[in-house]
Scaffold this motif. Structure first.
Motif, PDB file in Angstrom:
ATOM      1  N   HIS A 139       1.100  -1.024  -0.129  1.00  0.00           N
ATOM      2  CA  HIS A 139       0.060  -0.022   0.009  1.00  0.00           C
ATOM      3  C   HIS A 139       0.974   1.120  -0.018  1.00  0.00           C
ATOM      4  CE1 HIS A 139      -4.019  -1.799   1.515  1.00  0.00           C
ATOM      5  NE2 HIS A 139      -3.370  -2.287   0.396  1.00  0.00           N
ATOM      6  N   TYR A 140       0.690   1.999  -0.704  1.00  0.00           N
ATOM      7  CA  TYR A 140       1.453   3.360  -1.038  1.00  0.00           C
ATOM      8  C   TYR A 140       1.057   4.552  -0.103  1.00  0.00           C
ATOM      9  CZ  TYR A 140       2.630  -0.033  -4.886  1.00  0.00           C
ATOM     10  OH  TYR A 140       2.882  -1.016  -5.572  1.00  0.00           O
ATOM     11  N   ASN A 141       2.099   5.604  -0.314  1.00  0.00           N
ATOM     12  CA  ASN A 141       1.693   6.799   0.370  1.00  0.00           C
ATOM     13  C   ASN A 141       0.711   7.635  -0.670  1.00  0.00           C
ATOM     14  OD1 ASN A 141       3.474   7.272   2.525  1.00  0.00           O
ATOM     15  ND2 ASN A 141       5.481   7.064   1.304  1.00  0.00           N
ATOM     16  N   ILE A 142       0.072   8.198  -0.084  1.00  0.00           N
ATOM     17  CA  ILE A 142      -0.806   9.128  -0.916  1.00  0.00           C
ATOM     18  C   ILE A 142      -0.949  10.678  -0.606  1.00  0.00           C
ATOM     19  CG2 ILE A 142      -3.551   9.449  -1.418  1.00  0.00           C
ATOM     20  CD1 ILE A 142      -3.947   6.605  -0.655  1.00  0.00           C
ATOM     21  N   ILE A 152      -7.823  10.570  -2.083  1.00  0.00           N
ATOM     22  CA  ILE A 152      -7.567   9.246  -1.714  1.00  0.00           C
ATOM     23  C   ILE A 152      -8.633   8.272  -2.051  1.00  0.00           C
ATOM     24  CG2 ILE A 152      -7.656   8.265   0.629  1.00  0.00           C
ATOM     25  CD1 ILE A 152      -6.882  11.068   1.836  1.00  0.00           C
ATOM     26  N   VAL A 153     -10.037   8.753  -2.212  1.00  0.00           N
ATOM     27  CA  VAL A 153     -10.990   7.691  -2.606  1.00  0.00           C
ATOM     28  C   VAL A 153     -11.279   7.979  -4.269  1.00  0.00           C
ATOM     29  CG1 VAL A 153     -13.386   7.128  -2.351  1.00  0.00           C
ATOM     30  CG2 VAL A 153     -12.061   8.152  -0.402  1.00  0.00           C
ATOM     31  N   SER A 154     -10.259   7.380  -4.879  1.00  0.00           N
ATOM     32  CA  SER A 154     -10.095   7.382  -6.199  1.00  0.00           C
ATOM     33  C   SER A 154      -9.346   6.503  -6.820  1.00  0.00           C
ATOM     34  CB  SER A 154      -9.660   8.692  -7.022  1.00  0.00           C
ATOM     35  OG  SER A 154      -8.471   8.995  -6.665  1.00  0.00           O
ATOM     36  N   ASP A 155      -9.177   6.020  -8.100  1.00  0.00           N
ATOM     37  CA  ASP A 155      -8.365   5.201  -8.485  1.00  0.00           C
ATOM     38  C   ASP A 155      -6.546   5.422  -8.507  1.00  0.00           C
ATOM     39  OD1 ASP A 155     -10.354   3.455  -9.188  1.00  0.00           O
ATOM     40  OD2 ASP A 155     -10.333   3.881 -11.489  1.00  0.00           O
ATOM     41  N   GLU A 156      -6.506   6.672  -8.119  1.00  0.00           N
ATOM     42  CA  GLU A 156      -5.213   7.138  -8.042  1.00  0.00           C
ATOM     43  C   GLU A 156      -4.741   7.402  -6.550  1.00  0.00           C
ATOM     44  OE1 GLU A 156      -2.714   7.767 -10.399  1.00  0.00           O
ATOM     45  OE2 GLU A 156      -4.657   6.998 -11.514  1.00  0.00           O
ATOM     46  N   LYS A 160      -4.674   2.522  -6.238  1.00  0.00           N
ATOM     47  CA  LYS A 160      -3.522   2.141  -6.433  1.00  0.00           C
ATOM     48  C   LYS A 160      -2.676   1.075  -5.543  1.00  0.00           C
ATOM     49  CE  LYS A 160      -0.305   5.097  -8.099  1.00  0.00           C
ATOM     50  NZ  LYS A 160       0.613   6.241  -8.150  1.00  0.00           N
ATOM     51  N   ASN A 161      -3.441   0.877  -4.288  1.00  0.00           N
ATOM     52  CA  ASN A 161      -2.929   0.052  -3.544  1.00  0.00           C
ATOM     53  C   ASN A 161      -3.497  -1.060  -3.941  1.00  0.00           C
ATOM     54  OD1 ASN A 161      -2.004   1.875  -1.689  1.00  0.00           O
ATOM     55  ND2 ASN A 161      -3.948   1.800  -0.403  1.00  0.00           N
ATOM     56  N   GLU A 162      -2.621  -2.411  -3.621  1.00  0.00           N
ATOM     57  CA  GLU A 162      -2.803  -3.937  -4.019  1.00  0.00           C
ATOM     58  C   GLU A 162      -4.023  -4.237  -3.207  1.00  0.00           C
ATOM     59  OE1 GLU A 162       1.938  -4.868  -5.332  1.00  0.00           O
ATOM     60  OE2 GLU A 162       1.075  -6.022  -3.919  1.00  0.00           O
ATOM     61  N   TYR A 163      -4.818  -4.812  -4.070  1.00  0.00           N
ATOM     62  CA  TYR A 163      -6.065  -5.387  -3.397  1.00  0.00           C
ATOM     63  C   TYR A 163      -5.843  -6.649  -2.382  1.00  0.00           C
ATOM     64  CZ  TYR A 163     -10.521  -8.149  -2.837  1.00  0.00           C
ATOM     65  OH  TYR A 163     -11.648  -8.646  -2.271  1.00  0.00           O
ATOM     66  N   ILE A 164      -5.884  -6.745  -1.058  1.00  0.00           N
ATOM     67  CA  ILE A 164      -5.500  -7.949  -0.355  1.00  0.00           C
ATOM     68  C   ILE A 164      -6.783  -8.942  -0.599  1.00  0.00           C
ATOM     69  CG2 ILE A 164      -5.213  -8.589   1.886  1.00  0.00           C
ATOM     70  CD1 ILE A 164      -4.438  -5.591   2.656  1.00  0.00           C
ATOM     71  N   LYS A 165      -6.279 -10.107  -1.139  1.00  0.00           N
ATOM     72  CA  LYS A 165      -7.282 -11.217  -1.198  1.00  0.00           C
ATOM     73  C   LYS A 165      -7.498 -11.839   0.089  1.00  0.00           C
ATOM     74  CE  LYS A 165      -5.461 -12.068  -5.883  1.00  0.00           C
ATOM     75  NZ  LYS A 165      -4.862 -13.108  -6.802  1.00  0.00           N
ATOM     76  N   THR A 166      -8.726 -11.727   0.479  1.00  0.00           N
ATOM     77  CA  THR A 166      -9.217 -12.448   1.811  1.00  0.00           C
ATOM     78  C   THR A 166     -10.321 -13.290   1.426  1.00  0.00           C
ATOM     79  OG1 THR A 166     -10.856 -10.681   2.312  1.00  0.00           O
ATOM     80  CG2 THR A 166      -8.660 -10.486   3.054  1.00  0.00           C
ATOM     81  N   THR A 167     -10.558 -14.314   2.434  1.00  0.00           N
ATOM     82  CA  THR A 167     -11.620 -15.620   2.081  1.00  0.00           C
ATOM     83  C   THR A 167     -12.739 -15.608   3.075  1.00  0.00           C
ATOM     84  OG1 THR A 167     -10.199 -17.192   3.033  1.00  0.00           O
ATOM     85  CG2 THR A 167     -10.087 -16.677   0.630  1.00  0.00           C
ATOM     86  N   ARG A 168     -12.308 -14.806   4.283  1.00  0.00           N
ATOM     87  CA  ARG A 168     -13.299 -15.019   5.342  1.00  0.00           C
ATOM     88  C   ARG A 168     -13.992 -13.963   5.911  1.00  0.00           C
ATOM     89  NH1 ARG A 168      -9.894 -19.355   9.373  1.00  0.00           N
ATOM     90  NH2 ARG A 168      -9.639 -20.774   7.765  1.00  0.00           N
ATOM     91  N   PRO A 169     -15.639 -14.224   6.459  1.00  0.00           N
ATOM     92  CA  PRO A 169     -16.221 -13.091   6.659  1.00  0.00           C
ATOM     93  C   PRO A 169     -15.389 -12.080   7.624  1.00  0.00           C
ATOM     94  CG  PRO A 169     -17.258 -15.122   7.036  1.00  0.00           C
ATOM     95  CD  PRO A 169     -15.933 -15.370   6.856  1.00  0.00           C
ATOM     96  N   LEU A 170     -14.744 -12.528   8.580  1.00  0.00           N
ATOM     97  CA  LEU A 170     -14.165 -11.436   9.564  1.00  0.00           C
ATOM     98  C   LEU A 170     -12.492 -11.312   9.244  1.00  0.00           C
ATOM     99  CD1 LEU A 170     -14.196  -9.639  12.176  1.00  0.00           C
ATOM    100  CD2 LEU A 170     -13.991 -11.569  13.388  1.00  0.00           C
ATOM    101  N   VAL A 171     -12.227 -10.013   8.857  1.00  0.00           N
ATOM    102  CA  VAL A 171     -10.797  -9.759   8.700  1.00  0.00           C
ATOM    103  C   VAL A 171     -10.304  -8.944   9.713  1.00  0.00           C
ATOM    104  CG1 VAL A 171      -9.029  -8.808   7.033  1.00  0.00           C
ATOM    105  CG2 VAL A 171     -11.229  -9.897   6.107  1.00  0.00           C
ATOM    106  N   ILE A 172      -9.488  -9.452  10.533  1.00  0.00           N
ATOM    107  CA  ILE A 172      -8.821  -8.850  11.674  1.00  0.00           C
ATOM    108  C   ILE A 172      -7.551  -8.001  11.204  1.00  0.00           C
ATOM    109  CG2 ILE A 172      -7.650  -8.938  13.886  1.00  0.00           C
ATOM    110  CD1 ILE A 172     -10.552  -9.839  13.964  1.00  0.00           C
ATOM    111  N   VAL A 173      -7.423  -6.799  10.993  1.00  0.00           N
ATOM    112  CA  VAL A 173      -6.387  -6.042  10.447  1.00  0.00           C
ATOM    113  C   VAL A 173      -5.485  -5.491  11.858  1.00  0.00           C
ATOM    114  CG1 VAL A 173      -5.156  -4.372   9.395  1.00  0.00           C
ATOM    115  CG2 VAL A 173      -7.417  -5.407   8.612  1.00  0.00           C
TER     116      VAL A 173
END
Length: 492
Positions: A139-142, A152-156, A160-173
């Motif tokens: 994930h990059y500096n904006i 920030i809330v745009s394609d630029e 531009k951040n890489e989409y994190i592939k997740t598979t479960r309903p609850l994602v703990i960050v």
């Protein structure tokens, strides 16, 4: 130890509340997990009965639905940022955390390196993780983050951040420490999920401040004392008060960033799911306090301990006067002073009587035991032996470690290891006691009392060595020290 918190009720309520929050969205919730997932000793000190691994037990109840993403800032990797409590770098801690979670049966799906701008250290760490078979995302500096919302809330921006592939309903960050980019990671994922037609949700899990306790409740004041170095301030949530007419407590950073977050939610969803920072939280701890007086007293003791910690840190040149002054102000707000910590007066009185360093410990039943410096033992080591003899019902004049067995250890320290201090530290005393226990019934009985030290209060009239501090911490003793060095040397 008196209990003020119902841990079983907490685990049940908390897991149900998180499941309910998942159901509010498209069966996909990104949960920013603040603080420590395990070994949360601050919570266990101010909420007696709260298990240090409560959050871990909670996640284990949700393990079939949850996966963990660990965030680490490229800037922290580059400058080799250290976790103060463990003394290891953040990147090393990521590996430690992954092993710890896996050992507990929790699924760690990936690592995200945030604020990435090509840092060499971050690239090396990414390669290292990938060589270990771990999925890594960047994930990059904006520019203009967090105020430049259109970018920030745009394609630029998030796009531009890489989409994190997740598979479960609850994602703990989660992360090794603060400033790692947990919230930005969650919001970036919301943007990407929305583009994929998934109405994912965001929530925040912070134990403190407790939103449904009064602003100046000692439990919340203790949190301010714990974060005095970050300059966090508890405050009434003005957004919640306006929306619901209900007074709740949050802290300044969440209140300050909420208008920005709200606008981001509106840009992503078209409508914000939350009306206040308090709405974003899922913490149920305040509903599980079963004895308010016990938690108040425990929190007051924690504030005093934090005050001594700040004075010790100031003496070492590791903090500023402002930090100690802030905690002193919190003590005034709580209506307490250092004399409310009984072991302080007892240790200082013994030091005055003996003319040397001394220490005191308060047992669960209120008994206070002291120890003084001798030719063979440091004050903290003498205290440890005196307490164990007291708990074992042994005569205080009894030698559970013979002086003859201590002398060879002193010779080893001074003659062979070139130590200037011949007196035994706490770790050396425990080893000597363990050796004596092989032949002595009394030593064996004394050694068996060690678990009873967990939760006891202690104070020393001088600063202890790192070795002694670590031993007390491992034994669960809640220690404070006067901000005075035992000698007048400049280097310690």
């Amino acid at each position: 130890m008196k209990i003020g918190f119902d841990n079983e009720k907490y685990l049940k309520m908390q897991s149900e509340h998180i499941r309910h929050r998942i159901d509010q969205f498209d069966n996909k919730l990104y949960l920013e997990f603040g603080g420590k997932l395990f070994d949360d000793y601050h919570a266990s000190r101010v909420l007696p009965g709260f298990a240090p691994d409560s959050k871990l037990l909670l996640l284990k109840q949700l393990s079939d639905q949850a996966e963990i993403v660990i965030a680490i800032s490229a800037k922290d990797i580059e400058k080799n940022k250290i976790r103060g409590d463990l003394g290891i770098t953040y990147d090393s801690d990521v590996l430690r955390l992954m092993d710890s979670y896996k050992d507990q049966g929790l699924y760690v799906s990936s690592v995200v390196i945030t604020q990435f701008s090509g840092q060499d250290g971050a690239v090396l760490f990414k390669n290292h993780l990938e060589n270990l078979g771990i999925s890594v995302y960047l994930h990059y500096n904006i520019n203009g983050y967090p105020s430049n919302i259109p970018l920030i809330v745009s394609d630029e921006g998030y796009g531009k951040n890489e989409y994190i592939k997740t598979t479960r309903p609850l994602v703990i960050v989660t992360a090794p420490g603060p400033g790692s980019g947990k919230m930005a990671t969650c919001l970036s994922q919301l943007y990407h999920e929305h583009k994929r037609g998934i109405h994912a949700g965001y929530a925040k899990f912070e134990t403190f401040p407790i939103w449904n306790l009064p602003l100046k409740h000692p439990v919340n004041l203790a949190y301010e004392a714990a974060t005095a170095d970050l300059n966090d301030v508890n405050m009434i949530d003005p957004f919640h008060l306006e929306a619901y007419g209900e007074t709740t407590v949050n802290y300044n950073r969440d209140v300050e960033i909420f208008p920005v977050l709200n606008t981001m939610f509106e840009k992503i969803y078209g409508k914000s799911p939350y009306k206040s920072p308090t709405d974003m939280g899922v913490n149920m701890a305040g509903n599980c306090i079963c004895d308010d007086a016990v938690c108040r007293e425990a929190s007051c003791q924690e504030i005093i301990r934090r005050y001594y910690t700040s004075l010790n840190s100031l003496l070492k040149g590791a903090s500023t006067e402002e930090e100690a002054q802030k905690i002193e102000l919190l003590m005034n707000q709580a209506g307490i002073n250092i004399q409310d910590r009984k072991v302080v007066g007892a240790a200082l009185k013994r030091a005055k009587e003996t003319g040397g360093p001394a220490a005191a410990m308060e047992l669960d039943d209120g008994r206070i035991i002291t120890g003084k410096t001798t030719n063979l033992l440091g004050a903290s080591a003498a205290l440890l032996l005196n307490v164990l003899k007291e708990l074992a019902g042994l005569d205080h004049e009894l030698h559970i470690i013979s002086p003859e067995s201590i002398e060879p250890i002193q010779k080893l320290k001074v003659d062979y290891l070139k130590s200037k201090n011949p007196r035994l530290h706490t770790d050396e005393v425990l080893i000597a006691l363990s050796t004596s226990a092989a032949l002595s019934t009394d030593a064996r009985l004394a050694l068996r009392q060690l678990p009873k030290l967990n939760g006891c209060q202690a104070h020393t009239s001088v600063m202890l060595s790192d070795v002694d501090i670590k031993i007390f911490k491992k034994l669960g003793v809640q220690l404070t020290c006067e901000a005075i060095y035992e000698t007048d040397q400049i280097y310690h």
